[in-house]
Design an enzyme around this catalytic site. Structure first.
Site, mmCIF file in Angstrom:
data_model
loop_
_atom_site.group_PDB
_atom_site.id
_atom_site.type_symbol
_atom_site.label_atom_id
_atom_site.label_comp_id
_atom_site.label_asym_id
_atom_site.label_seq_id
_atom_site.Cartn_x
_atom_site.Cartn_y
_atom_site.Cartn_z
ATOM 1 N N GLN A 94 0.849 -1.199 0.000
ATOM 2 C CA GLN A 94 0.000 0.000 0.000
ATOM 3 C C GLN A 94 0.883 1.247 0.000
ATOM 4 O O GLN A 94 0.382 2.361 -0.095
ATOM 5 C CB GLN A 94 -0.870 0.023 1.255
ATOM 6 C CG GLN A 94 -1.837 -1.138 1.364
ATOM 7 C CD GLN A 94 -2.430 -1.223 2.771
ATOM 8 O OE1 GLN A 94 -3.462 -0.618 3.059
ATOM 9 N NE2 GLN A 94 -1.787 -1.950 3.646
ATOM 10 N N VAL A 96 3.473 4.142 -1.049
ATOM 11 C CA VAL A 96 3.826 4.847 -2.277
ATOM 12 C C VAL A 96 5.315 5.199 -2.294
ATOM 13 O O VAL A 96 5.803 5.773 -3.257
ATOM 14 C CB VAL A 96 2.944 6.104 -2.490
ATOM 15 C CG1 VAL A 96 1.500 5.705 -2.720
ATOM 16 C CG2 VAL A 96 3.044 7.078 -1.314
ATOM 17 N N ASP A 97 6.046 4.840 -1.219
ATOM 18 C CA ASP A 97 7.502 5.046 -1.253
ATOM 19 C C ASP A 97 8.133 3.961 -2.131
ATOM 20 O O ASP A 97 7.461 3.033 -2.579
ATOM 21 C CB ASP A 97 8.082 5.067 0.179
ATOM 22 C CG ASP A 97 7.987 3.717 0.896
ATOM 23 O OD1 ASP A 97 8.364 2.689 0.294
ATOM 24 O OD2 ASP A 97 7.529 3.697 2.062
ATOM 25 N N HIS A 112 -1.439 1.251 -4.295
ATOM 26 C CA HIS A 112 -1.836 2.653 -4.089
ATOM 27 C C HIS A 112 -0.976 3.630 -4.893
ATOM 28 O O HIS A 112 -0.947 4.814 -4.592
ATOM 29 C CB HIS A 112 -1.777 3.006 -2.592
ATOM 30 C CG HIS A 112 -2.853 2.339 -1.777
ATOM 31 N ND1 HIS A 112 -2.934 2.413 -0.408
ATOM 32 C CD2 HIS A 112 -3.920 1.585 -2.165
ATOM 33 C CE1 HIS A 112 -3.983 1.724 0.023
ATOM 34 N NE2 HIS A 112 -4.592 1.210 -1.023
ATOM 35 N N CYS A 123 -4.461 12.954 -20.492
ATOM 36 C CA CYS A 123 -4.182 11.892 -21.478
ATOM 37 C C CYS A 123 -3.796 10.571 -20.822
ATOM 38 O O CYS A 123 -3.666 9.552 -21.511
ATOM 39 C CB CYS A 123 -3.103 12.332 -22.462
ATOM 40 S SG CYS A 123 -1.431 12.362 -21.775
ATOM 41 N N SER A 181 -2.487 -1.143 9.582
ATOM 42 C CA SER A 181 -3.516 -1.129 10.629
ATOM 43 C C SER A 181 -4.778 -1.865 10.211
ATOM 44 O O SER A 181 -5.666 -2.095 11.027
ATOM 45 C CB SER A 181 -3.875 0.321 10.981
ATOM 46 O OG SER A 181 -4.418 0.968 9.849
HETATM 47 N N1 APR Z 1 7.001 -2.028 12.814
HETATM 48 C C1 APR Z 1 5.845 -2.680 12.507
HETATM 49 N N2 APR Z 1 4.650 -2.089 12.474
HETATM 50 C C2 APR Z 1 4.603 -0.771 12.760
HETATM 51 C C3 APR Z 1 5.758 -0.017 13.092
HETATM 52 C C4 APR Z 1 6.989 -0.711 13.105
HETATM 53 N N3 APR Z 1 8.151 -0.092 13.410
HETATM 54 N N4 APR Z 1 5.381 1.266 13.329
HETATM 55 C C5 APR Z 1 4.053 1.310 13.169
HETATM 56 N N5 APR Z 1 3.574 0.085 12.835
HETATM 57 C C6 APR Z 1 2.187 -0.308 12.563
HETATM 58 C C7 APR Z 1 1.155 0.399 13.429
HETATM 59 O O1 APR Z 1 0.972 -0.295 14.643
HETATM 60 C C8 APR Z 1 -0.078 0.362 12.532
HETATM 61 O O2 APR Z 1 -0.840 -0.829 12.764
HETATM 62 O O3 APR Z 1 1.891 0.063 11.242
HETATM 63 C C9 APR Z 1 0.497 0.317 11.119
HETATM 64 C C10 APR Z 1 0.342 1.615 10.338
HETATM 65 O O4 APR Z 1 -1.027 1.822 10.093
HETATM 66 P P1 APR Z 1 -1.558 3.075 9.270
HETATM 67 O O5 APR Z 1 -0.911 4.319 9.786
HETATM 68 O O6 APR Z 1 -3.034 3.026 9.261
HETATM 69 O O7 APR Z 1 -0.957 2.854 7.812
HETATM 70 P P2 APR Z 1 -1.433 1.855 6.670
HETATM 71 O O8 APR Z 1 -2.070 0.648 7.238
HETATM 72 O O9 APR Z 1 -0.276 1.678 5.758
HETATM 73 O O10 APR Z 1 -2.540 2.713 5.937
HETATM 74 C C11 APR Z 1 -3.184 2.177 4.820
HETATM 75 O O11 APR Z 1 -4.184 4.292 4.461
HETATM 76 O O12 APR Z 1 -4.421 6.576 4.147
HETATM 77 C C12 APR Z 1 -4.103 5.417 3.610
HETATM 78 O O13 APR Z 1 -3.264 5.274 1.492
HETATM 79 C C13 APR Z 1 -2.831 5.292 2.823
HETATM 80 O O14 APR Z 1 -1.739 3.266 2.129
HETATM 81 C C14 APR Z 1 -2.268 3.969 3.242
HETATM 82 C C15 APR Z 1 -3.473 3.253 3.820
#
Ligand code: APR
Length: 241
Positions: A94, A96-97, A112, A123, A181
């Site tokens: 998910q 984008v990096d 994503h 276009c 998450s």
């Molecule tokens: N190691 C492992 N897990 C981690 C760490 C770490 N060092 N730091 C944070 N986390 C976990 C958190 O506990 C959390 O469950 O990563 C998860 C990050 O969750 P989100 O911030 O909701 O990010 P993500 O799940 O990638 O979001 C999904 O939401 O807004 C959109 O498009 C965006 O792709 C993204 C999508």
């Protein structure tokens, strides 16, 4: 479990957190600082394209000061190690990096989109983009000014590679979710898709996600610790963390 033949790995922003890339919903995350409706929807872009460009330009610039961490490299090694024994790993991210590709992952689906690409809203041309985008820049193909946008999937838009992702999950014998998450669909539903197809599912995350109860196995801790340890097990290697 016995050595799996086909593994599908889903990653989220948690895998890049220890590289210094912000997550979204953790304390102090991106959505605590920005309203996603303003910066990550087609409506937000239509209302204030300059704001949206600033948001993604900052994040794109940030890519040059971060590097892949041990978890990204471990997944690159897992793909190569499995390929050497005739197995297949599909990595769906998910994020984008570009840290997975910089760590050697090749069979990679950016569902994503990618910060390091632009897309012309007129276009459809998609190309590498290392520079800031703005409403003044014209598309190099159709020459329309103001239509270039970051090549990212916004809320309300269809994620990319969904057919390939669903196909890979249905034919996997292990689905692994790392650093997400589990709050954004359709990615958040992959675990139930996997379980519905009889595929074992493992969660590797800092803490239990919203979907933790759907997984058949889980490990919790920082990605740079738990992902390399799990990869060593998958490749049949031993050794301390
Ligand atoms: N190691 C492992 N897990 C981690 C760490 C770490 N060092 N730091 C944070 N986390 C976990 C958190 O506990 C959390 O469950 O990563 C998860 C990050 O969750 P989100 O911030 O909701 O990010 P993500 O799940 O990638 O979001 C999904 O939401 O807004 C959109 O498009 C965006 O792709 C993204 C999508």
């Amino acid at each position: 479990m016995a050595s799996p033949k086909n593994i599908v790995v889903l990653t989220g922003s948690g895998i890049s957190a220890e590289s210094g890339v912000a997550t979204f919903r953790d304390t102090g995350g991106i959505w605590a600082k920005y309203d996603y409706r303003e910066v990550a929807t087609p409506e937000g872009f239509a209302a204030d394209p300059a704001l949206v460009h600033r948001f993604y330009n900052d994040r794109r610039r940030g890519l040059s000061s971060v590097a892949p961490n041990a978890a990204h490299f471990a997944l690159g090694e897992l793909e190569a190690g499995l390929a050497a024994r005739g197995s297949v790993m599909t990595l769906i991210t998910q994020n984008v990096d570009d840290l997975h590709e910089r760590a050697g992952s090749q069979n990679l689906l950016h569902m994503h989109g990618e910060l390091s690409k632009s897309q012309c809203g007129a276009c459809g041309d998609v190309r590498a983009c290392g520079e800031d985008l703005s409403i003044e820049i014209a598309c190099p193909v159709c020459e329309r000014a103001g239509a270039l946008r970051p090549f990212v999937v916004w809320f309300g838009e269809m994620p990319r590679f969904m057919d390939a992702a669903m196909e890979a999950i249905a034919s996997a014998d292990l689905f692994v979710s790392i650093g997400t998450s589990g709050s954004v669909y359709p990615a958040a539903g992959f675990v139930t898709d996997a379980r519905g197809a009889g595929v074992a599912a493992m969660e590797l995350n800092l803490e239990p996600s919203e979907n933790a109860h759907f997984f058949t196995d889980s490990r919790y801790g920082p990605a740079t610790k738990i992902v390399p340890a799990w990869v060593r097990e998958m490749l049949g290697e031993s050794g301390a963390d």
